[in-house]
Design a protein around this motif. Sequence first.
Motif, PDB file in Angstrom:
ATOM      1  N   HIS A 108      -5.740  -5.456   0.871  1.00 41.67           N
ATOM      2  CA  HIS A 108      -6.519  -4.523   1.683  1.00 41.67           C
ATOM      3  C   HIS A 108      -7.637  -4.861   2.113  1.00 41.67           C
ATOM      4  CE1 HIS A 108      -4.017  -1.016   1.257  1.00 41.67           C
ATOM      5  NE2 HIS A 108      -4.091  -0.825   0.050  1.00 41.67           N
ATOM      6  N   HIS A 109      -7.821  -6.122   2.473  1.00 44.05           N
ATOM      7  CA  HIS A 109      -8.878  -6.703   3.141  1.00 44.05           C
ATOM      8  C   HIS A 109     -10.176  -6.788   2.349  1.00 44.05           C
ATOM      9  CE1 HIS A 109      -6.998  -6.562   6.982  1.00 44.05           C
ATOM     10  NE2 HIS A 109      -6.668  -5.440   6.954  1.00 44.05           N
ATOM     11  N   THR A 110      -9.919  -6.522   0.962  1.00 45.80           N
ATOM     12  CA  THR A 110     -10.955  -6.772  -0.071  1.00 45.80           C
ATOM     13  C   THR A 110     -10.562  -8.086  -1.119  1.00 45.80           C
ATOM     14  OG1 THR A 110     -10.859  -4.364  -0.082  1.00 45.80           O
ATOM     15  CG2 THR A 110     -11.874  -5.575  -2.087  1.00 45.80           C
ATOM     16  N   PRO A 111     -11.607  -8.766  -1.292  1.00 45.55           N
ATOM     17  CA  PRO A 111     -11.521 -10.236  -2.129  1.00 45.55           C
ATOM     18  C   PRO A 111     -11.160  -9.732  -3.383  1.00 45.55           C
ATOM     19  CG  PRO A 111     -13.793 -10.144  -1.578  1.00 45.55           C
ATOM     20  CD  PRO A 111     -13.080  -8.847  -0.607  1.00 45.55           C
ATOM     21  N   VAL A 112     -10.068 -10.212  -4.022  1.00 44.02           N
ATOM     22  CA  VAL A 112      -9.451  -9.939  -5.276  1.00 44.02           C
ATOM     23  C   VAL A 112      -9.519 -11.299  -6.162  1.00 44.02           C
ATOM     24  CG1 VAL A 112      -7.665  -9.252  -6.790  1.00 44.02           C
ATOM     25  CG2 VAL A 112      -8.233  -7.941  -4.882  1.00 44.02           C
ATOM     26  N   TRP A 113     -10.225 -11.291  -7.263  1.00 44.97           N
ATOM     27  CA  TRP A 113     -10.310 -12.544  -8.045  1.00 44.97           C
ATOM     28  C   TRP A 113      -8.862 -12.885  -8.810  1.00 44.97           C
ATOM     29  CZ3 TRP A 113     -13.440 -16.444  -7.609  1.00 44.97           C
ATOM     30  CH2 TRP A 113     -14.699 -16.372  -7.056  1.00 44.97           C
ATOM     31  N   VAL A 114      -8.425 -14.230  -8.561  1.00 47.37           N
ATOM     32  CA  VAL A 114      -7.236 -14.406  -9.375  1.00 47.37           C
ATOM     33  C   VAL A 114      -7.480 -15.580 -10.396  1.00 47.37           C
ATOM     34  CG1 VAL A 114      -4.919 -15.204  -9.148  1.00 47.37           C
ATOM     35  CG2 VAL A 114      -5.633 -13.699  -7.565  1.00 47.37           C
ATOM     36  N   ALA A 221      21.198  -2.601   0.921  1.00 47.19           N
ATOM     37  CA  ALA A 221      20.346  -1.239   0.667  1.00 47.19           C
ATOM     38  C   ALA A 221      19.501  -1.740  -0.339  1.00 47.19           C
ATOM     39  CB  ALA A 221      21.071  -0.106   0.439  1.00 47.19           C
ATOM     40  N   GLY A 222      19.851  -2.450  -1.238  1.00 45.70           N
ATOM     41  CA  GLY A 222      19.046  -2.875  -2.557  1.00 45.70           C
ATOM     42  C   GLY A 222      17.816  -3.700  -2.349  1.00 45.70           C
ATOM     43  N   ASN A 223      17.873  -4.222  -1.114  1.00 48.49           N
ATOM     44  CA  ASN A 223      16.727  -5.070  -0.768  1.00 48.49           C
ATOM     45  C   ASN A 223      15.527  -4.326  -0.369  1.00 48.49           C
ATOM     46  OD1 ASN A 223      17.851  -8.163  -0.821  1.00 48.49           O
ATOM     47  ND2 ASN A 223      19.259  -6.699  -0.008  1.00 48.49           N
ATOM     48  N   GLU A 224      14.047  -4.999  -0.691  1.00 50.28           N
ATOM     49  CA  GLU A 224      12.967  -4.141  -0.395  1.00 50.28           C
ATOM     50  C   GLU A 224      12.598  -4.047   0.910  1.00 50.28           C
ATOM     51  OE1 GLU A 224       9.940  -3.411  -2.668  1.00 50.28           O
ATOM     52  OE2 GLU A 224      10.806  -4.088  -4.501  1.00 50.28           O
ATOM     53  N   LYS A 225      12.180  -2.907   1.362  1.00 51.89           N
ATOM     54  CA  LYS A 225      11.685  -2.650   2.742  1.00 51.89           C
ATOM     55  C   LYS A 225      10.568  -1.956   2.624  1.00 51.89           C
ATOM     56  CE  LYS A 225      16.713  -2.144   4.453  1.00 51.89           C
ATOM     57  NZ  LYS A 225      17.115  -2.033   3.007  1.00 51.89           N
ATOM     58  N   HIS A 226       9.664  -2.224   3.504  1.00 51.20           N
ATOM     59  CA  HIS A 226       8.293  -1.512   3.632  1.00 51.20           C
ATOM     60  C   HIS A 226       8.047  -1.519   5.145  1.00 51.20           C
ATOM     61  CE1 HIS A 226       8.352  -2.739  -0.625  1.00 51.20           C
ATOM     62  NE2 HIS A 226       8.040  -1.376  -0.702  1.00 51.20           N
ATOM     63  N   ASP A 227       7.018  -0.558   5.470  1.00 53.79           N
ATOM     64  CA  ASP A 227       6.518  -0.554   6.749  1.00 53.79           C
ATOM     65  C   ASP A 227       5.552  -1.779   6.941  1.00 53.79           C
ATOM     66  OD1 ASP A 227       4.079   0.464   8.667  1.00 53.79           O
ATOM     67  OD2 ASP A 227       5.607   2.054   8.859  1.00 53.79           O
ATOM     68  N   ILE A 228       5.986  -2.354   7.926  1.00 55.33           N
ATOM     69  CA  ILE A 228       5.189  -3.523   8.415  1.00 55.33           C
ATOM     70  C   ILE A 228       3.921  -3.451   8.601  1.00 55.33           C
ATOM     71  CG2 ILE A 228       5.535  -3.405  10.697  1.00 55.33           C
ATOM     72  CD1 ILE A 228       6.249  -6.492  10.657  1.00 55.33           C
ATOM     73  N   ASN A 229       3.178  -2.203   9.112  1.00 56.34           N
ATOM     74  CA  ASN A 229       2.029  -1.709   9.488  1.00 56.34           C
ATOM     75  C   ASN A 229       1.364  -1.441   8.029  1.00 56.34           C
ATOM     76  OD1 ASN A 229       2.062  -1.689  12.451  1.00 56.34           O
ATOM     77  ND2 ASN A 229       3.539  -0.178  12.097  1.00 56.34           N
ATOM     78  N   GLN A 230       1.888  -0.753   7.238  1.00 54.64           N
ATOM     79  CA  GLN A 230       1.407  -0.759   5.766  1.00 54.64           C
ATOM     80  C   GLN A 230       1.046  -2.245   5.199  1.00 54.64           C
ATOM     81  OE1 GLN A 230       3.775   0.712   2.646  1.00 54.64           O
ATOM     82  NE2 GLN A 230       2.360   0.969   1.300  1.00 54.64           N
ATOM     83  N   LEU A 231       2.005  -2.940   5.152  1.00 50.03           N
ATOM     84  CA  LEU A 231       1.828  -4.281   4.766  1.00 50.03           C
ATOM     85  C   LEU A 231       0.473  -5.048   5.485  1.00 50.03           C
ATOM     86  CD1 LEU A 231       5.658  -5.637   4.476  1.00 50.03           C
ATOM     87  CD2 LEU A 231       4.228  -4.695   2.737  1.00 50.03           C
TER      88      LEU A 231
END
Length: 552
Positions: A108-114, A221-231
Amino acid sequence: MTKSNLPQAFRHPYKFDPQFAKSVAYFSMEFAIDQALKTYSGGLGFLAGSHMRSAYELKQNVIGIGILWKYGYYDQTRKTDNAMDVLFREKIYSFLEDTGIQFTIEVHHTPVWVKAYYLDPKHFNTVPMFFLTTDIDGNDWLARSISHRLYDSITSAKLAQCMVLGLGGARLLDELGYEPEVYHLNEAHAVSAAFHLYQKYGSAEEVRRRMVFTTHTPEEAGNEKHDINQLNVMSFFGKVPLETVREITGTEDNVFNHSLAALRLSRKANGVSRLHGEVSRHMWGSYAGIPEITHVTNAQNQRYWADTELENARNRNDLKAIAGRKKSLKATLFKTVADQAGKLFDPDVLTMVWARRFAGYKRPDLLVQDDERFHHLMNHPKYPIQFIWAGKPYPSDEGATHTFNSLVYRSHLHKNMAVLTGYELALSKQLKDGSDLWLNTPVVTREASGTSGMTAAMNAGINFSTFDGWICEFAEHQKNAFIVPVAAPGLSPEERDAHDRTFFFDQLENEILPLYYEKPDEWNKLTLQSMNDVNAFFNSNRMATEYFQKVY
C-alpha cells in the motif's frame, strides 16, 4: 553473470551432484518440515517439505524460501462439548537463526520491514531454507500481522502475504548477493516475484528465462483472481507501471488471474500428476502466451515417512514381519485414540482411516450419509471394523467445520468410531502407520494429485479410493489397492455421490472385510505389493530428480 554462491554461513553442507548443479530457489507459502516447525496447513506443505528433504538427500543445488508464520495455520483444539475449536498460539523457534538481513518492501505504498531467518540443514535434513517475517520492531500492528496467520481470511492481508513471499523472497536473494538460475514458484502465491525480476532485468523474456511454475489447482475457477487496480494500489507489482503489468501478463480487463500471470511469465510449467497435466493443458490451452505444461507427479519422502522396521521387512519380502510390525504400530496409534476419544481400539480389528484437509470436494462424510448402511457396517455381525477421522478445516470454513463436528457427534454413537484433532505431521505419521485401509473419497477430477495415500502405502496401509489424482498412476484394483469405478458423466452431484457410496460399501462388505479376516495371507501379499509399487515411483527423490530433468 550469475552469482552462484550463497554466503558462506548459508551454504549447502555438501558438494553438488553434477546432474543437480543448476541453482534453484523454491518459493512456497507453506513447508511441512517437522512437527516442531508449524509453517504449513496441509498437502501443499507436506509436498514442499518432502521436496526439500529429497533435494538434500540427492545433493541438489536448491534452497527453500517461505514465511515464518507467528501462529502457524492454527492449533486445532476442542470446545467443552468436544466440537472443534480454533486456537491461535504464538510459536517460538530457538533453532531458527537470525540472518541479520532486514529490508523493506512496499505494501500500500508504505514501507514494511521484512526480516529473514535461516533453517540450518543439520536440524531436519533439508536444503538451506529461509523464512521471512514482518512481525518485528519497526512495523506497526497491521504490518506485523501480515505474517501472523497462514492464509489469512482477509483478502488484503492474504495479498500482502503473497507479496512478502514473492517480492520479499526475490529481494532476499538480492540481499544475499545470490542470483539463482531458476525461480520455482510452488503454486501462484509468489507470482509477485516476477515483477521484481522484471524491474531487475528489464524484460519479460528475461523473467521467463528464470521462472518456472507448478500449478496444483485442477479447476480454472479455483485459481486466485483479484481486481488489478486493487493489486496496483497495494503495490503488488512493485515499481512496475500498471500499463506494463497489463502488457506482460496479457491482462486486458480488470481481472488479474494469478495462475495465468505465472504461466505467461514462466518458460515452463507443470501439473502434479499425469492426469492433472492433461487437465491443465486442456484448461489453459486456449489462452495466448502459455508455455509448455508438462507434469511431475507428486511424491513423498520415503526416508522421512516410512517406518524403518516395516521397510526392512519389505526389503526381505517378510510378510509375517510386516503383519507383526503393523499390529504394533496400530497399538501405538490406539493410545492416541484412547487419550483423545476415550475409546479402546483393538489391533486385531481392521482399521480404516480418513485423514486430510477437510474440504467439500474431498467428501469426508460420504459414507455416513447413508445412515442405514453405515450403522450396519459399524455393527457388522461377522466382521468388526474401526473407523478414524482426522483433518483440519480452513478455520473460517463453516461448512467444513460443521462436517467435522457432525462426525464428532456421530462418533458418540459408536465405540469403534473416533474423530481426532491436531492433524499435523506427528499425528499424520501415526495414522499412516496405524491404518489398514486408507480411505480417499474425492469427487473425480477435483483432486490434482493428493499424497496422503502414498505415505499410508509406504507403511502397509491399503488405498481405498475413487480413481483420481496420483491414484490413476498407481492403483490396480485388488492387486495393490481397492478402487471405486468412475461414475457415469452427466449424473447430478447427488446421483454421483450415491453411486460412489454404494461401491464403497459393497467393496467393504463383499471384498475387503472377508479378505482381511478370512484370507490373511492374501491380504498380506496385497499389502506387500502396495508397498513395493508405491516405493518404486512415489518416493520424492524421483520427483526432485524429475524437476531437474523436465522443468528446470
